[in-house]
Design a protein around this motif. Sequence first.
Motif, PDB file in Angstrom:
ATOM      1  N   MET A 124       1.185  -1.338   0.200  1.00 24.71           N
ATOM      2  CA  MET A 124       0.133   0.215  -0.264  1.00 24.71           C
ATOM      3  C   MET A 124       0.779   1.071   0.378  1.00 24.71           C
ATOM      4  SD  MET A 124      -2.902  -1.617  -0.043  1.00 24.71           S
ATOM      5  CE  MET A 124      -3.420   0.114  -1.070  1.00 24.71           C
ATOM      6  N   ILE A 125       2.034   1.127   0.526  1.00 27.55           N
ATOM      7  CA  ILE A 125       2.834   2.447   0.755  1.00 27.55           C
ATOM      8  C   ILE A 125       3.909   2.310  -1.168  1.00 27.55           C
ATOM      9  CG2 ILE A 125       4.799   3.347   1.339  1.00 27.55           C
ATOM     10  CD1 ILE A 125       4.393   2.098   3.629  1.00 27.55           C
ATOM     11  N   GLY A 126       3.304   1.767  -1.010  1.00 27.51           N
ATOM     12  CA  GLY A 126       4.559   1.852  -2.662  1.00 27.51           C
ATOM     13  C   GLY A 126       2.975   2.650  -3.699  1.00 27.51           C
ATOM     14  N   PHE A 127       2.112   1.972  -3.473  1.00 28.23           N
ATOM     15  CA  PHE A 127       0.791   2.734  -4.596  1.00 28.23           C
ATOM     16  C   PHE A 127       0.542   3.879  -3.876  1.00 28.23           C
ATOM     17  CE2 PHE A 127      -0.783  -1.854  -4.762  1.00 28.23           C
ATOM     18  CZ  PHE A 127      -0.914  -2.292  -5.870  1.00 28.23           C
ATOM     19  N   GLY A 128       0.612   4.155  -2.499  1.00 23.12           N
ATOM     20  CA  GLY A 128       0.506   5.508  -2.061  1.00 23.12           C
ATOM     21  C   GLY A 128       1.312   6.804  -2.397  1.00 23.12           C
ATOM     22  N   ALA A 129       2.635   5.425  -2.354  1.00 25.95           N
ATOM     23  CA  ALA A 129       3.949   6.492  -3.673  1.00 25.95           C
ATOM     24  C   ALA A 129       3.554   7.123  -4.831  1.00 25.95           C
ATOM     25  CB  ALA A 129       5.193   5.561  -3.089  1.00 25.95           C
ATOM     26  N   GLN A 130       2.662   6.163  -5.667  1.00 24.46           N
ATOM     27  CA  GLN A 130       2.484   5.702  -6.968  1.00 24.46           C
ATOM     28  C   GLN A 130       1.479   7.150  -6.992  1.00 24.46           C
ATOM     29  OE1 GLN A 130       2.174   2.240 -10.730  1.00 24.46           O
ATOM     30  NE2 GLN A 130       0.171   2.321  -8.769  1.00 24.46           N
ATOM     31  N   HIS A 131       0.200   7.427  -5.917  1.00 21.42           N
ATOM     32  CA  HIS A 131      -0.196   8.318  -6.148  1.00 21.42           C
ATOM     33  C   HIS A 131       0.427   9.502  -6.331  1.00 21.42           C
ATOM     34  CE1 HIS A 131      -4.076   6.071  -6.717  1.00 21.42           C
ATOM     35  NE2 HIS A 131      -3.328   5.524  -6.270  1.00 21.42           N
ATOM     36  N   VAL A 132       1.016   9.598  -5.125  1.00 21.33           N
ATOM     37  CA  VAL A 132       2.020  11.280  -5.075  1.00 21.33           C
ATOM     38  C   VAL A 132       2.301  11.446  -6.187  1.00 21.33           C
ATOM     39  CG1 VAL A 132       3.558  12.204  -3.904  1.00 21.33           C
ATOM     40  CG2 VAL A 132       2.445  10.585  -2.731  1.00 21.33           C
ATOM     41  N   ILE A 189       2.369  -1.312  -9.860  1.00 17.77           N
ATOM     42  CA  ILE A 189       3.057  -0.256 -10.194  1.00 17.77           C
ATOM     43  C   ILE A 189       3.935   0.223 -11.087  1.00 17.77           C
ATOM     44  CG2 ILE A 189       2.979  -0.419  -7.778  1.00 17.77           C
ATOM     45  CD1 ILE A 189       6.013  -1.539  -7.444  1.00 17.77           C
ATOM     46  N   GLY A 190       2.996   0.087 -12.113  1.00 18.09           N
ATOM     47  CA  GLY A 190       3.856   0.258 -13.290  1.00 18.09           C
ATOM     48  C   GLY A 190       4.062   1.482 -14.131  1.00 18.09           C
ATOM     49  N   ILE A 191       3.412   2.370 -12.695  1.00 16.25           N
ATOM     50  CA  ILE A 191       3.767   3.681 -13.843  1.00 16.25           C
ATOM     51  C   ILE A 191       4.801   4.457 -12.587  1.00 16.25           C
ATOM     52  CG2 ILE A 191       2.512   5.922 -13.509  1.00 16.25           C
ATOM     53  CD1 ILE A 191      -0.041   4.623 -13.625  1.00 16.25           C
ATOM     54  N   LEU A 192       4.891   3.691 -11.074  1.00 13.01           N
ATOM     55  CA  LEU A 192       6.272   3.998 -10.392  1.00 13.01           C
ATOM     56  C   LEU A 192       7.404   3.560 -11.215  1.00 13.01           C
ATOM     57  CD1 LEU A 192       6.973   5.904  -8.231  1.00 13.01           C
ATOM     58  CD2 LEU A 192       6.155   3.787  -6.871  1.00 13.01           C
ATOM     59  N   LEU A 193       7.659   2.377 -11.520  1.00 14.61           N
ATOM     60  CA  LEU A 193       8.586   1.561 -12.006  1.00 14.61           C
ATOM     61  C   LEU A 193       9.037   2.478 -13.269  1.00 14.61           C
ATOM     62  CD1 LEU A 193       7.772  -1.926 -11.097  1.00 14.61           C
ATOM     63  CD2 LEU A 193       9.014  -0.173  -9.762  1.00 14.61           C
ATOM     64  N   GLY A 194       8.124   3.157 -13.949  1.00 14.84           N
ATOM     65  CA  GLY A 194       8.153   3.317 -15.399  1.00 14.84           C
ATOM     66  C   GLY A 194       8.805   4.566 -15.324  1.00 14.84           C
ATOM     67  N   LEU A 195       8.546   5.471 -14.783  1.00 17.24           N
ATOM     68  CA  LEU A 195       8.747   6.837 -13.595  1.00 17.24           C
ATOM     69  C   LEU A 195      10.451   6.860 -13.001  1.00 17.24           C
ATOM     70  CD1 LEU A 195       6.822   9.756 -12.185  1.00 17.24           C
ATOM     71  CD2 LEU A 195       9.126   8.849 -11.784  1.00 17.24           C
ATOM     72  N   ALA A 244      -7.393   3.565   1.278  1.00 19.87           N
ATOM     73  CA  ALA A 244      -5.897   3.833   2.466  1.00 19.87           C
ATOM     74  C   ALA A 244      -3.885   3.614   1.686  1.00 19.87           C
ATOM     75  CB  ALA A 244      -5.379   2.309   2.515  1.00 19.87           C
ATOM     76  N   ALA A 245      -4.347   3.808   0.171  1.00 15.85           N
ATOM     77  CA  ALA A 245      -3.286   4.670  -0.401  1.00 15.85           C
ATOM     78  C   ALA A 245      -3.635   6.275  -0.479  1.00 15.85           C
ATOM     79  CB  ALA A 245      -3.537   3.799  -2.433  1.00 15.85           C
ATOM     80  N   TYR A 246      -4.591   6.335  -0.896  1.00 19.29           N
ATOM     81  CA  TYR A 246      -4.779   7.462  -0.850  1.00 19.29           C
ATOM     82  C   TYR A 246      -4.576   7.915   0.830  1.00 19.29           C
ATOM     83  CZ  TYR A 246      -6.728   7.435  -5.813  1.00 19.29           C
ATOM     84  OH  TYR A 246      -6.903   7.291  -6.288  1.00 19.29           O
ATOM     85  N   TYR A 247      -4.999   7.571   1.833  1.00 16.49           N
ATOM     86  CA  TYR A 247      -4.290   8.459   3.166  1.00 16.49           C
ATOM     87  C   TYR A 247      -2.845   8.452   3.053  1.00 16.49           C
ATOM     88  CZ  TYR A 247      -9.142   9.499   5.436  1.00 16.49           C
ATOM     89  OH  TYR A 247     -10.609   8.669   5.677  1.00 16.49           O
ATOM     90  N   ILE A 248      -2.085   7.001   2.538  1.00 16.45           N
ATOM     91  CA  ILE A 248      -0.995   7.477   2.630  1.00 16.45           C
ATOM     92  C   ILE A 248      -0.137   7.998   1.957  1.00 16.45           C
ATOM     93  CG2 ILE A 248       1.080   5.999   1.604  1.00 16.45           C
ATOM     94  CD1 ILE A 248      -0.363   3.894   2.318  1.00 16.45           C
ATOM     95  N   ALA A 249      -0.460   8.723   0.483  1.00 18.88           N
ATOM     96  CA  ALA A 249      -0.538   9.400  -0.305  1.00 18.88           C
ATOM     97  C   ALA A 249      -0.641  11.368  -0.201  1.00 18.88           C
ATOM     98  CB  ALA A 249      -1.481   9.457  -2.071  1.00 18.88           C
ATOM     99  N   ALA A 250      -1.787  11.148   0.774  1.00 21.90           N
ATOM    100  CA  ALA A 250      -1.786  12.548   1.463  1.00 21.90           C
ATOM    101  C   ALA A 250      -1.056  12.884   2.715  1.00 21.90           C
ATOM    102  CB  ALA A 250      -3.075  12.128   1.868  1.00 21.90           C
ATOM    103  N   VAL A 251      -0.911  11.679   3.672  1.00 19.40           N
ATOM    104  CA  VAL A 251       0.547  11.798   4.391  1.00 19.40           C
ATOM    105  C   VAL A 251       1.962  12.368   3.307  1.00 19.40           C
ATOM    106  CG1 VAL A 251       2.164  10.537   6.130  1.00 19.40           C
ATOM    107  CG2 VAL A 251      -0.512  10.449   6.159  1.00 19.40           C
ATOM    108  N   ILE A 252       2.551  11.069   3.276  1.00 16.42           N
ATOM    109  CA  ILE A 252       3.178  11.808   1.752  1.00 16.42           C
ATOM    110  C   ILE A 252       4.089  13.465   1.586  1.00 16.42           C
ATOM    111  CG2 ILE A 252       5.036  11.294  -0.344  1.00 16.42           C
ATOM    112  CD1 ILE A 252       3.855   8.216   0.274  1.00 16.42           C
ATOM    113  N   ALA A 253       2.506  13.770   0.840  1.00 15.22           N
ATOM    114  CA  ALA A 253       2.692  15.368   0.425  1.00 15.22           C
ATOM    115  C   ALA A 253       3.038  15.783   1.381  1.00 15.22           C
ATOM    116  CB  ALA A 253       0.877  15.066  -0.355  1.00 15.22           C
ATOM    117  N   ILE A 254       2.184  15.944   2.440  1.00 12.32           N
ATOM    118  CA  ILE A 254       2.406  16.989   3.734  1.00 12.32           C
ATOM    119  C   ILE A 254       3.858  16.517   3.856  1.00 12.32           C
ATOM    120  CG2 ILE A 254       1.554  17.518   6.189  1.00 12.32           C
ATOM    121  CD1 ILE A 254      -1.140  16.399   5.531  1.00 12.32           C
TER     122      ILE A 254
END
Length: 460
Positions: free
Chosen positions: A31-39, A194-200, A333-343
């Motif tokens: 989920m942390i990986g998915f959250g990072a991908q959303h960021v 998480i192909g989008i994150l890995l591609g980046l 859950a991925a979005y809450y993680i992404a939100a915390v990372i963004a903050i």
Amino acid sequence: MVAGWTKHGDGRTLAPGEVVRPDERLSWPRMIGFGAQHVIAMFGATFVFPLVMGLDPNVAIMFSGVATIMFLLIVNGKIPSYLGTSASFVGGVLAIRALYGGDTPAADAIVTGAILVVGLVLALVGIAIHYLGVQIINRVFPPVVTGAVVMLIGFGLAYVVADVYWPQDQWIALTTMTVTFVLIVVFKGFVGRIGILLGLVVGFLLSWVADRVFGNITAYNAVTQKVDTHPRVSFSGVADAAWIGWPNTHLPDIRFSAVLLVLPAVIALIAENVGHVKAVGEMTGADVDPYLGRAIAGDGLATAVASAFGGSPTTTYAENIGVMAATRVYSTAAYYIAAVIAILFGLCPKFGALVAATPGGVLGGITVILYGMIGLLGAKIWVENRVDFSDPINMVPIGAGIILAIGPVRHPIGSTFALEGIALGTIVVVGGYHLLRALSRKGRGRDVPPGIAHGGEAAG
């Protein structure tokens, strides 16, 4: 459900065709990986649009996280979405700056004051929809209109790829796009999701290697906004940035004349939120209609809170819906993680500078996939609702609105304001459809195609 997600299966794998619902999660490392991908998905636009509007991008990043948490709480976790910087205000904000002295602290305060009022208006519209009934929105946004809005939101961002990202390094963009294709399609497990994150990441590394093998590139530079010779990857901003720091917040200054210049953005934001929420509903198979009012009100309140501190206007983000479409992981859950990372990014300028160092060519290869997938979600809404495009009431305004958005076509209104791109296309789609439908009813009476009603709703 806001918290306490149920683990999906063994928390590691998904069978073909399976999805992770909003109230489910995989293992927390995943989920942390998915959250990072959303960021990563939201970061480019959420960072760039404040720069275009003359606002502090670190404030925008931090409050995008705050806004996302607010939104998820208001919709009770039923609509997985990320709230990033809205592009619908760019034209109005530039008009305000032209009227109030350009890029100055005083103009900054007037800009955010106007945005704050628009956020409050949007929140009131959402509250009205929630209590008066979603049928109001369904009448204004039937499937043909909703699909069109989703499509023009995705395809209307094509100019960002074509004019901003791709020209910065066309070969890196092409390579990043191809690598991401392969990662998403060939690898069926966690790697594919998480192909989008890995591609980046791959594109970032290739850009760094290209600098050392081929030297600097002569191409369009988004920083100087002209063609010059520069490195693909520059870490100078990372070196100069502090590890911890409070971004440059400020208090808003409300001026009625400035509010009028950005108030039309309410129309685009309503349509944008409806389109995004409907797209999420199509992907998750959930009935999201009861939460449409909450979603619009949540976006409005989030915009008001962000602008109260000098932040940028927010909206539900197409880029993150594209990530969900690619991964089929809809967990909040991925979005809450992404939100915390963004903050944390907002409070740590150095990390923000690192992500901001992502080469434009890499972003071109990624966003061309995300924007395209969003556009095709609009087509999916049409197909599943059996929209009849042999009816000119459906075809004519929809086609015109999409072209205006893709252009993007700019339509000046007076000397200080203009509608363009997605905002203009949305108004033409919504207004044109309802105008033609009213004229058709008046001129043809009961002459409606049998079996299919205008907008793709079954005739009853």
